[in-house]
Motif scaffolding. Structure first.
Motif, PDB file in Angstrom:
ATOM      1  N   ALA A 192      14.983   1.539   8.609  1.00 45.11           N
ATOM      2  CA  ALA A 192      15.488   2.376   9.278  1.00 45.11           C
ATOM      3  C   ALA A 192      16.212   3.392   8.121  1.00 45.11           C
ATOM      4  O   ALA A 192      17.297   2.884   7.487  1.00 45.11           O
ATOM      5  CB  ALA A 192      16.307   1.937  10.293  1.00 45.11           C
ATOM      6  N   LYS A 193      16.187   4.494   8.251  1.00 48.65           N
ATOM      7  CA  LYS A 193      16.779   5.756   7.531  1.00 48.65           C
ATOM      8  C   LYS A 193      18.390   5.942   7.911  1.00 48.65           C
ATOM      9  O   LYS A 193      18.521   5.609   8.983  1.00 48.65           O
ATOM     10  CB  LYS A 193      15.949   7.074   7.272  1.00 48.65           C
ATOM     11  CG  LYS A 193      14.577   6.705   6.607  1.00 48.65           C
ATOM     12  CD  LYS A 193      14.335   7.733   5.838  1.00 48.65           C
ATOM     13  CE  LYS A 193      13.046   7.484   4.796  1.00 48.65           C
ATOM     14  NZ  LYS A 193      12.253   8.381   4.187  1.00 48.65           N
ATOM     15  N   TYR A 194      18.984   6.007   6.772  1.00 47.56           N
ATOM     16  CA  TYR A 194      20.507   6.679   7.056  1.00 47.56           C
ATOM     17  C   TYR A 194      20.551   7.647   7.857  1.00 47.56           C
ATOM     18  O   TYR A 194      19.814   8.721   7.565  1.00 47.56           O
ATOM     19  CB  TYR A 194      21.088   7.021   5.708  1.00 47.56           C
ATOM     20  CG  TYR A 194      22.474   7.357   5.652  1.00 47.56           C
ATOM     21  CD1 TYR A 194      23.434   6.833   6.253  1.00 47.56           C
ATOM     22  CD2 TYR A 194      22.502   8.751   5.554  1.00 47.56           C
ATOM     23  CE1 TYR A 194      24.900   7.382   6.640  1.00 47.56           C
ATOM     24  CE2 TYR A 194      23.976   9.352   5.592  1.00 47.56           C
ATOM     25  CZ  TYR A 194      25.070   8.790   6.067  1.00 47.56           C
ATOM     26  OH  TYR A 194      26.161   9.355   6.314  1.00 47.56           O
ATOM     27  N   PRO A 230      23.390  10.543   9.209  1.00 46.24           N
ATOM     28  CA  PRO A 230      25.107  10.744   9.255  1.00 46.24           C
ATOM     29  C   PRO A 230      25.689  10.642  10.648  1.00 46.24           C
ATOM     30  O   PRO A 230      24.879  10.650  11.820  1.00 46.24           O
ATOM     31  CB  PRO A 230      24.893  12.518   8.894  1.00 46.24           C
ATOM     32  CG  PRO A 230      23.786  12.701   8.370  1.00 46.24           C
ATOM     33  CD  PRO A 230      22.789  11.622   8.904  1.00 46.24           C
ATOM     34  N   LYS A 231      26.688  10.275  10.754  1.00 43.87           N
ATOM     35  CA  LYS A 231      27.706  10.064  12.083  1.00 43.87           C
ATOM     36  C   LYS A 231      27.373  11.404  12.880  1.00 43.87           C
ATOM     37  O   LYS A 231      27.386  11.490  14.130  1.00 43.87           O
ATOM     38  CB  LYS A 231      29.086  10.060  11.883  1.00 43.87           C
ATOM     39  CG  LYS A 231      29.567   8.487  11.533  1.00 43.87           C
ATOM     40  CD  LYS A 231      30.924   8.274  11.454  1.00 43.87           C
ATOM     41  CE  LYS A 231      31.321   7.013  10.690  1.00 43.87           C
ATOM     42  NZ  LYS A 231      32.540   6.763   9.978  1.00 43.87           N
ATOM     43  N   LYS A 281      21.270  13.585  12.979  1.00 43.50           N
ATOM     44  CA  LYS A 281      20.442  14.006  12.034  1.00 43.50           C
ATOM     45  C   LYS A 281      20.504  15.563  11.663  1.00 43.50           C
ATOM     46  O   LYS A 281      20.733  16.416  12.365  1.00 43.50           O
ATOM     47  CB  LYS A 281      19.020  13.565  12.608  1.00 43.50           C
ATOM     48  CG  LYS A 281      17.977  13.082  11.661  1.00 43.50           C
ATOM     49  CD  LYS A 281      16.795  12.849  12.063  1.00 43.50           C
ATOM     50  CE  LYS A 281      15.703  12.451  10.888  1.00 43.50           C
ATOM     51  NZ  LYS A 281      14.532  12.022  11.477  1.00 43.50           N
ATOM     52  N   ARG A 282      20.196  15.734  10.201  1.00 41.06           N
ATOM     53  CA  ARG A 282      20.211  16.968   9.751  1.00 41.06           C
ATOM     54  C   ARG A 282      18.775  17.369   9.139  1.00 41.06           C
ATOM     55  O   ARG A 282      17.766  16.325   8.952  1.00 41.06           O
ATOM     56  CB  ARG A 282      21.022  17.015   8.249  1.00 41.06           C
ATOM     57  CG  ARG A 282      22.604  16.616   8.652  1.00 41.06           C
ATOM     58  CD  ARG A 282      23.101  16.902   7.474  1.00 41.06           C
ATOM     59  NE  ARG A 282      24.560  16.403   7.777  1.00 41.06           N
ATOM     60  CZ  ARG A 282      25.197  15.422   6.955  1.00 41.06           C
ATOM     61  NH1 ARG A 282      24.371  15.033   5.949  1.00 41.06           N
ATOM     62  NH2 ARG A 282      26.331  15.032   7.070  1.00 41.06           N
ATOM     63  N   PRO A 306      16.489  18.854   6.687  1.00 38.35           N
ATOM     64  CA  PRO A 306      16.645  18.922   5.373  1.00 38.35           C
ATOM     65  C   PRO A 306      16.595  20.334   4.705  1.00 38.35           C
ATOM     66  O   PRO A 306      15.798  21.319   5.356  1.00 38.35           O
ATOM     67  CB  PRO A 306      15.233  18.188   4.701  1.00 38.35           C
ATOM     68  CG  PRO A 306      14.679  17.276   5.767  1.00 38.35           C
ATOM     69  CD  PRO A 306      15.190  18.037   7.232  1.00 38.35           C
ATOM     70  N   ASP A 318      17.142  12.904   2.160  1.00 40.58           N
ATOM     71  CA  ASP A 318      17.038  13.955   2.988  1.00 40.58           C
ATOM     72  C   ASP A 318      18.145  14.472   3.920  1.00 40.58           C
ATOM     73  O   ASP A 318      18.177  15.395   4.343  1.00 40.58           O
ATOM     74  CB  ASP A 318      15.565  13.783   3.831  1.00 40.58           C
ATOM     75  CG  ASP A 318      14.476  14.235   3.188  1.00 40.58           C
ATOM     76  OD1 ASP A 318      14.517  14.837   1.996  1.00 40.58           O
ATOM     77  OD2 ASP A 318      13.308  14.023   3.649  1.00 40.58           O
ATOM     78  N   GLN A 319      19.099  13.458   4.114  1.00 40.79           N
ATOM     79  CA  GLN A 319      20.124  13.459   5.007  1.00 40.79           C
ATOM     80  C   GLN A 319      21.443  13.932   4.228  1.00 40.79           C
ATOM     81  O   GLN A 319      22.442  14.596   4.991  1.00 40.79           O
ATOM     82  CB  GLN A 319      20.549  12.483   6.018  1.00 40.79           C
ATOM     83  CG  GLN A 319      19.371  12.061   6.988  1.00 40.79           C
ATOM     84  CD  GLN A 319      19.329  13.211   7.876  1.00 40.79           C
ATOM     85  OE1 GLN A 319      20.143  13.518   8.754  1.00 40.79           O
ATOM     86  NE2 GLN A 319      18.037  13.695   8.139  1.00 40.79           N
ATOM     87  N   ASN A 373      20.828   2.427   2.502  1.00 38.12           N
ATOM     88  CA  ASN A 373      21.638   3.116   3.499  1.00 38.12           C
ATOM     89  C   ASN A 373      23.216   2.890   2.779  1.00 38.12           C
ATOM     90  O   ASN A 373      23.972   3.825   3.098  1.00 38.12           O
ATOM     91  CB  ASN A 373      21.562   2.448   4.797  1.00 38.12           C
ATOM     92  CG  ASN A 373      20.334   2.948   5.444  1.00 38.12           C
ATOM     93  OD1 ASN A 373      19.630   3.720   4.983  1.00 38.12           O
ATOM     94  ND2 ASN A 373      20.306   2.373   6.621  1.00 38.12           N
ATOM     95  N   ASP A 376      27.103  10.419   1.302  1.00 37.89           N
ATOM     96  CA  ASP A 376      27.388  11.496   2.167  1.00 37.89           C
ATOM     97  C   ASP A 376      28.647  11.673   2.661  1.00 37.89           C
ATOM     98  O   ASP A 376      29.140  12.863   2.817  1.00 37.89           O
ATOM     99  CB  ASP A 376      26.508  11.102   3.463  1.00 37.89           C
ATOM    100  CG  ASP A 376      26.592  12.156   4.659  1.00 37.89           C
ATOM    101  OD1 ASP A 376      26.522  13.265   4.258  1.00 37.89           O
ATOM    102  OD2 ASP A 376      26.558  12.078   5.888  1.00 37.89           O
TER     103      ASP A 376
END
Lengths: 178, 178
Positions: free
Chosen positions: A32-34, A36-37, A40-41, A43, B52-53, B97, B104
């Motif tokens: 599962a990818k990170y 951000p709080k 999702k952004r 790229p 990517d984030q 992560n 981040d």
């Protein structure tokens, strides 16, 4: 006896299916990818909207290297995301297929939102939008100007044809290859 | 008579529909985006696959500016797309992560495939993959090293925990804010 065997087989099949499911769950939780709080952004792209199909250099050093090694002129484009003049020019620039085609085939391209330390790239000051051409001989073409005498490298949306003719000028290299 | 009127109406409606179709065709051919002869390209991202984030700086100048103004340490990551060591590290790095979260929230990040002119970023030579930390005071942290004495800023895939502890070290700023 047969019925027993059949039940055993079903039970074994169930176990196999459960194991596969378990493995899949473990794998998916591991990869599962990170996120951000803040959510999702999308790229960021190197084009920043100035032409998604062009191959953009990331830095001035990289652009100069490509320009020299491929013997193609370089276009350096200074802009800002929160400058309405930059945004207006970007729209016209990115949607103009003639500009995009010439740049893709005959130029090295670089767009920057942050000034470099090289003062040759700001012959009459640091403003945006500002477009400078650099010859593969690493000479900044201070002779290729836009329409405004106080900001010689500025272009407005109405100056697209002038920009195209300036691109043609930049394509005539200062020193032809032998 | 009625039948005639009805036919005329139908004919007018047809003409109207055809005009609209024609206008749409003209508009779509005008706004059709440029596509290179070699086929459509996927826009390049600033992350280049290293996360990517994360919000990546484009150039060293930009990264230094962000680092100073936000009082956050900077991680500079040199790599090459055709270097298998870089690619292996990228996979582990982007999928970790903990690394992604710390970067981040607490770091400014920059990845470069082309060397800068600043020699402080290559204290023991130019090789990839190579990771350097820069304090917001603009001091390159030559004291934060990996495992290899001949390439002090190199990291392999097995060095991820060392990298995380080095990130913690970089977070302790050289000069605390008053």
């Amino acid at each position: 006896l047969r019925s027993d065997q059949s039940e055993t087989r079903t039970s074994l099949r169930m176990k196999a299916v459960l194991s596969v499911v378990l493995v899949l769950v473990v794998i998916s939780s591991t990869i599962a990818k990170y996120i951000p709080k803040s959510g999702k952004r999308i790229p960021q792209t190197l084009s920043r909207g100035w032409g998604d199909q062009l191959i953009w250099a990331q830095t001035y050093e990289e652009a100069l290297y490509w320009s020299r090694s491929r013997n193609k002129p370089l276009m350096v484009l200074f802009h800002l995301e929160d400058c309405p003049h930059s945004q207006a020019l970007k729209k016209v620039f990115s949607e103009n297929n003639e500009i995009q085609k010439i740049l893709d085939e005959d130029f090295i391209v670089l767009n920057l939102v942050y000034e470099t330390t090289d003062k040759h790239l700001s012959p009459d000051g640091q403003y945006v939008p500002r477009i400078l051409f650099v010859d593969p001989s690493m000479t900044v073409r201070a002779d290729i100007n836009g329409r405004y005498s106080n900001r010689m490298y500025a272009y407005e949306t109405g100056d697209i044809n002038l920009l195209i003719s300036n691109m043609q000028k930049a394509k005539k290299l200062l020193k032809a290859e032998l």
